[in-house]
Design an enzyme around this catalytic site. Structure first.
Site, PDB file in Angstrom:
ATOM      1  N   CYS A  57     -14.242  -0.675  -2.162  1.00 36.02           N
ATOM      2  CA  CYS A  57     -13.779  -2.228  -3.179  1.00 36.02           C
ATOM      3  C   CYS A  57     -12.628  -1.502  -4.803  1.00 36.02           C
ATOM      4  O   CYS A  57     -11.390  -1.887  -5.178  1.00 36.02           O
ATOM      5  CB  CYS A  57     -14.373  -3.204  -3.925  1.00 36.02           C
ATOM      6  SG  CYS A  57     -13.819  -5.217  -5.055  1.00 36.02           S
ATOM      7  N   CYS A 107     -20.336  -8.684  -2.883  1.00 36.35           N
ATOM      8  CA  CYS A 107     -19.750 -10.333  -3.318  1.00 36.35           C
ATOM      9  C   CYS A 107     -20.034 -11.357  -1.773  1.00 36.35           C
ATOM     10  O   CYS A 107     -19.454 -12.025  -2.193  1.00 36.35           O
ATOM     11  CB  CYS A 107     -18.933  -9.735  -3.872  1.00 36.35           C
ATOM     12  SG  CYS A 107     -16.973  -9.082  -3.346  1.00 36.35           S
TER      13      CYS A 107
END
Length: 356
Positions: A103, A199
């Site tokens: 990410c 997440c």
């Protein structure tokens, strides 16, 4: 004199909010943005998660309070291709990935960096706990002052160009100072808890997420011992990671996952001693200074995020591959995880563990 312009990555949490405040106080023209990385429906959960409406509202509230422009940028398609799909594929290949590293690499310091250039910004700013220092013509990525919050491990993919255009305002501060600053400025998220899980796996159930994203049936297979003798049945290789002890079933002694094979769908179990290794290989290596210090050198290495680095010898094999030999055997070196090299507080670089 024209003010410098900064693009602030705002997650809706307290860290990035205080980072935005600190940059505005330094006189930067700041633009806030939140990256929408997935839809809650896609991860099969509707309660509060990262990328929730509340996160957008919290980030927008802080941006408005600071007089900043604020945007929500939809990178959900790129996030699925670069992060979620890779996460699933790694588990299917009997590896244990760290999606936060991907990410950072592909979203925050690629997509966001490109957006900053399009907006004519001088730099991007995040709430990471790390430091960037310039010495001569080189930029050095360093650990945060607050080592309990240090995130330098997941930032090893940063290049000299990215480091030259990135600011980490929190690197010199401790977490309690961040909370205090947020409360003093009446930020809506001053007491907001820190995110803990991945997440897009907010309930912590990796297997359920892999089943949902892959649409594949997870096939059970054989537990074997270190002599390749079948000693039981497992639920599917995605249920296991190197070093795991719990959830293996009933055996006469404590056993640990020592090796996972996607080729024959086996999980090898062994003793604690079988987990100890000194040598392993790392690929896709990024040297934060642009090149390795030497073909052979000593440094400290960590192979897990929450691990203290240990002394090792590093042998470079081409610019993007290295062999690492620890001074003393280490436990549970895991393919798919990152090996990150340190010289004191300085991050020398890192890459993905491929074999042990």
């Amino acid at each position: 004199m024209k003010r410098k312009k900064a693009l602030i990555a705002m997650s809706g949490g307290v860290d990035s909010s205080v980072a935005a405040l600190l940059l505005t106080k330094k006189g930067y023209e700041c633009i806030g943005c939140t990256m929408k990385l997935y839809n809650n429906e896609d991860i099969g959960i509707s309660s509060r998660t990262c990328c929730s409406l509340k996160d957008f509202n919290d980030a927008g509230s802080v941006a408005s309070k600071l007089g900043m422009k604020y945007y929500v940028l939809n990178f959900s398609s790129d996030f699925k291709n670069k992060v979620i799909d890779k996460f699933v594929q790694c588990y299917e290949r009997a590896q244990t990935p760290n999606p936060c590293i991907d990410c950072n690499k592909y979203m925050k310091f690629e997509k966001l960096y490109n957006m900053a250039q399009n907006l004519d910004c001088d730099c991007i700013v995040t709430g990471h706990y790390a430091r960037i220092e310039k010495s001569g013509d080189k930029y050095y990525l360093k650990k945060a002052v607050d080592e309990t919050k240090d995130q330098s491990y997941v930032l090893y993919s940063l290049t000299q160009d990215t480091l030259a255009h990135t600011l980490f305002p929190l690197g010199e501060l401790h977490k309690n100072e961040i909370r205090k600053i947020a409360k003093e400025n009446n930020f809506i998220n001053a007491d907001k808890p820190d995110s803990q899980d991945i997440c897009f796996v907010p309930d912590g159930n990796y297997v359920k997420a892999i089943e949902r994203f892959s649409n594949k049936e997870i096939k059970p297979g054989k537990f074997i011992d270190t002599d390749a003798k079948v000693i039981g049945r497992h639920k599917g290789i995605v249920h296991y990671t190197i070093g795991q002890r719990r959830g293996l079933g009933s055996f006469q002694k404590h056993v640990y996952v020592c090796k996972i094979s996607a080729e024959d769908n086996t999980v090898m179990l062994g003793n604690l001693e079988d987990l100890l290794k000194r040598e392993f290989f790392v690929t896709d290596f990024n040297w934060t200074l642009g090149e390795p210090p030497a073909k052979k050198f000593k440094c400290s290495v960590k192979t897990r995020y929450r691990q203290q680095e240990k002394p090792a010898k590093v042998l470079t094999e081409g610019n993007n591959n290295v062999k690492i030999i620890f001074d003393e055997p280490q436990k549970a070196i895991t393919p798919g995880q990152a090996a990150v090299l340190y010289d004191g507080d300085i991050v020398l670089g890192g890459g993905t563990i491929i074999s042990i």
